[in-house]
Design a protein around this motif. Structure first.
Motif, PDB file in Angstrom:
ATOM      1  N   ASP A  22       6.995  -4.367  -0.157  1.00  0.00           N
ATOM      2  CA  ASP A  22       6.382  -4.390  -1.494  1.00  0.00           C
ATOM      3  C   ASP A  22       5.418  -3.213  -1.627  1.00  0.00           C
ATOM      4  O   ASP A  22       4.280  -3.357  -2.088  1.00  0.00           O
ATOM      5  CB  ASP A  22       5.654  -5.728  -1.700  1.00  0.00           C
ATOM      6  N   TRP A  23       5.879  -2.054  -1.198  1.00  0.00           N
ATOM      7  CA  TRP A  23       5.052  -0.851  -1.135  1.00  0.00           C
ATOM      8  C   TRP A  23       4.675  -0.332  -2.530  1.00  0.00           C
ATOM      9  O   TRP A  23       5.309  -0.664  -3.529  1.00  0.00           O
ATOM     10  CB  TRP A  23       5.816   0.261  -0.412  1.00  0.00           C
TER      11      TRP A  23
ATOM     12  N   VAL B 274       6.957   5.911   1.615  1.00  0.00           N
ATOM     13  CA  VAL B 274       8.209   6.157   2.329  1.00  0.00           C
ATOM     14  C   VAL B 274       8.182   5.306   3.596  1.00  0.00           C
ATOM     15  O   VAL B 274       7.226   5.376   4.371  1.00  0.00           O
ATOM     16  CB  VAL B 274       8.382   7.651   2.697  1.00  0.00           C
ATOM     17  N   HIS B 275       9.213   4.511   3.806  1.00  0.00           N
ATOM     18  CA  HIS B 275       9.256   3.622   4.964  1.00  0.00           C
ATOM     19  C   HIS B 275      10.652   3.669   5.578  1.00  0.00           C
ATOM     20  O   HIS B 275      11.645   3.386   4.898  1.00  0.00           O
ATOM     21  CB  HIS B 275       8.911   2.193   4.551  1.00  0.00           C
TER      22      HIS B 275
ATOM     23  N   GLY C 236       8.235   1.104  -3.177  1.00  0.00           N
ATOM     24  CA  GLY C 236       8.407   2.326  -2.407  1.00  0.00           C
ATOM     25  C   GLY C 236       9.216   3.368  -3.150  1.00  0.00           C
ATOM     26  O   GLY C 236      10.044   3.056  -4.009  1.00  0.00           O
ATOM     27  N   ASP C 237       8.965   4.618  -2.820  1.00  0.00           N
ATOM     28  CA  ASP C 237       9.786   5.712  -3.352  1.00  0.00           C
ATOM     29  C   ASP C 237      11.111   5.762  -2.605  1.00  0.00           C
ATOM     30  O   ASP C 237      12.180   5.842  -3.206  1.00  0.00           O
ATOM     31  CB  ASP C 237       9.046   7.040  -3.189  1.00  0.00           C
ATOM     32  N   LEU C 238      11.043   5.690  -1.273  1.00  0.00           N
ATOM     33  CA  LEU C 238      12.235   5.644  -0.422  1.00  0.00           C
ATOM     34  C   LEU C 238      11.996   4.643   0.697  1.00  0.00           C
ATOM     35  O   LEU C 238      11.004   4.737   1.418  1.00  0.00           O
ATOM     36  CB  LEU C 238      12.557   7.021   0.158  1.00  0.00           C
ATOM     37  N   VAL C 239      12.899   3.681   0.818  1.00  0.00           N
ATOM     38  CA  VAL C 239      12.859   2.721   1.919  1.00  0.00           C
ATOM     39  C   VAL C 239      14.239   2.710   2.560  1.00  0.00           C
ATOM     40  O   VAL C 239      15.255   2.551   1.878  1.00  0.00           O
ATOM     41  CB  VAL C 239      12.488   1.306   1.437  1.00  0.00           C
TER      42      VAL C 239
ATOM     43  N   GLY D 110       0.803  -1.211   0.000  1.00  0.00           N
ATOM     44  CA  GLY D 110       0.000   0.000   0.000  1.00  0.00           C
ATOM     45  C   GLY D 110       0.837   1.262   0.000  1.00  0.00           C
ATOM     46  O   GLY D 110       2.054   1.236  -0.205  1.00  0.00           O
ATOM     47  N   SER D 111       0.178   2.385   0.233  1.00  0.00           N
ATOM     48  CA  SER D 111       0.817   3.701   0.269  1.00  0.00           C
ATOM     49  C   SER D 111       0.898   4.195   1.697  1.00  0.00           C
ATOM     50  O   SER D 111      -0.078   4.105   2.444  1.00  0.00           O
ATOM     51  CB  SER D 111       0.021   4.706  -0.579  1.00  0.00           C
ATOM     52  N   ALA D 112       2.049   4.737   2.077  1.00  0.00           N
ATOM     53  CA  ALA D 112       2.216   5.209   3.452  1.00  0.00           C
ATOM     54  C   ALA D 112       3.459   6.072   3.569  1.00  0.00           C
ATOM     55  O   ALA D 112       4.378   5.990   2.746  1.00  0.00           O
ATOM     56  CB  ALA D 112       2.320   4.021   4.412  1.00  0.00           C
TER      57      ALA D 112
END
Length: 374
Positions: free
Chosen positions: A172-173, A178-179, A202-205, A147-149
């Protein structure tokens, strides 16, 4: 609880539950110099509006108990003290924690699955998870992030004497997520901990796994796989802190990168302190750069403060697809794109086989195939 300093080592010198002990990072600090702070959306400086939501759903093995507890539960923060600004921000900001307990001598009949589903990247949210594996118990845990977060959390794995815990963590965002997360494993005497991290979305993990030992004979195996696409920033920062004699650790992380401004960062820190005689450790990172415009930063660090070790080493390698391998396959009639897929699949295959849950292993293989088809 105030600042906890760790003398005699130049790596990871402080930890604290107090956010005031960690200045807002500027990007010039060694621990933040690779991370694009502007893309953290305020997680690092407290400006992120706490309006987001990540739904946590636990599907436990029948032998396992699950509780939702408040901040005052004594099990929260017992094994891990935050070690950077975002980690302590998450620790001071979460409202409820999830505690998973594997009873003494229990052997779980199936994996316990924790689904974490982001419901939008418009605001930040924070979380905390504690996994307690009591003495002589055995368990398998899957953390599945989708999901998105905009999400920061801490995860504590407390593995008791003679116990065994195997963890697979899937990042698997969605593309806008961003995580920032810290996973800490505390191992008792003769405890075994195996971790497999898969980071794809994800954009940034930025994920920081760490390990500490409380008794002799602890054994940690940390593996990871990441596939970075155009514009993604995927960062893994590992710390194994050997403070007890006769313990072991092995680290093996492998990544592939494709697309403009795809950026992978891997930092591997291993400390062998004066009292940790008989330590046996090795860490390895490999990066396969598939296209122009991608960048991999890999920094293995090994700090040895005693001369009495069983083994200690590290290695890092980053390079392009081997032309000889693809030529060999093409010479036997295999088209270039298929030859490329076969080489990358072989590069990851040995690592993926370490995932003992067949369903997860197949999912990771399919995800790698999908990445190669882009």
């Amino acid at each position: 609880m105030g600042l906890d300093t760790k003398p005699l080592s130049t790596l990871h010198g402080k930890s604290s539950y107090d956010i005031g002990d960690f200045p807002v990072p500027t990007g010039r600090e060694e621990s933040w110099r690779f991370t694009p702070l502007s893309r953290l959306r305020g997680l690092h400086d407290g400006t992120a509006p706490v309006t987001g939501s990540v739904v946590v759903e636990v599907h436990p093995s029948p032998e396992v108990s699950v509780e939702t507890v408040g901040r005052d539960d004594p099990r929260v923060g017992q094994a891990y003290v935050p070690a950077d600004r975002v980690s302590v921000q998450a620790y001071t900001s979460f409202e409820k924690a999830t505690v998973i307990t594997v009873p003494k001598e229990a052997v779980t009949s199936e994996p316990t699955v924790v689904n974490l589903r982001g419901e939008g990247a418009g605001g930040a949210t924070y979380g905390h998870l504690v996994v307690q594996v009591e003495p002589l118990a055995q368990a398998v845990l899957i953390l599945d992030h989708r999901g998105s977060a905009v999400y920061a959390d801490n995860v504590e794995f407390v593995v008791g004497e003679g116990a065994s815990l195997k963890v697979v963590s899937l990042q698997d965002w969605s593309d806008d997520a961003v995580h920032v997360s810290h996973h800490h494993a505390q191992l008792g005497k003769d405890a075994t901990f195996k971790s497999f991290v898969v980071t794809l979305g994800g954009d940034l993990v930025r994920l920081s796994p760490s390990v500490s030992y409380t008794g002799r004979g602890g054994d940690a195996d940390l593996s990871g796989l990441y596939f970075v696409d155009a514009g993604q920033h995927l960062e893994h920062r590992l710390l194994v802190d050997h403070t007890v004699p006769d313990c072991r650790s092995k680290v093996d992380y492998r990544g592939a990168l494709q697309g403009d401004e795809a950026h992978a960062v891997w930092i591997g820190d291993v400390i062998i302190r004066v009292e940790a005689t008989g330590t046996d450790t090795y860490e390895l990172n490999r990066n396969l750069i598939l296209t122009d415009g991608a960048r991999a930063d890999s920094v293995p660090n090994l700090e040895i403060l005693t001369g009495e070790v069983a083994g200690a080493g590290h290695a890092s390698a980053s390079g392009r697809l081997d032309d000889e391998h693809t030529f060999y396959l093409q010479a036997r009639g295999i088209p270039y794109e298929e030859a490329r897929r076969l080489v990358v699949r072989g590069y990851f295959a040995q690592l993926i086989q370490k995932i003992e849950v067949e369903e997860v292993r197949d999912r990771v293989l399919s995800a790698v195939e999908a990445e190669l088809a882009r």
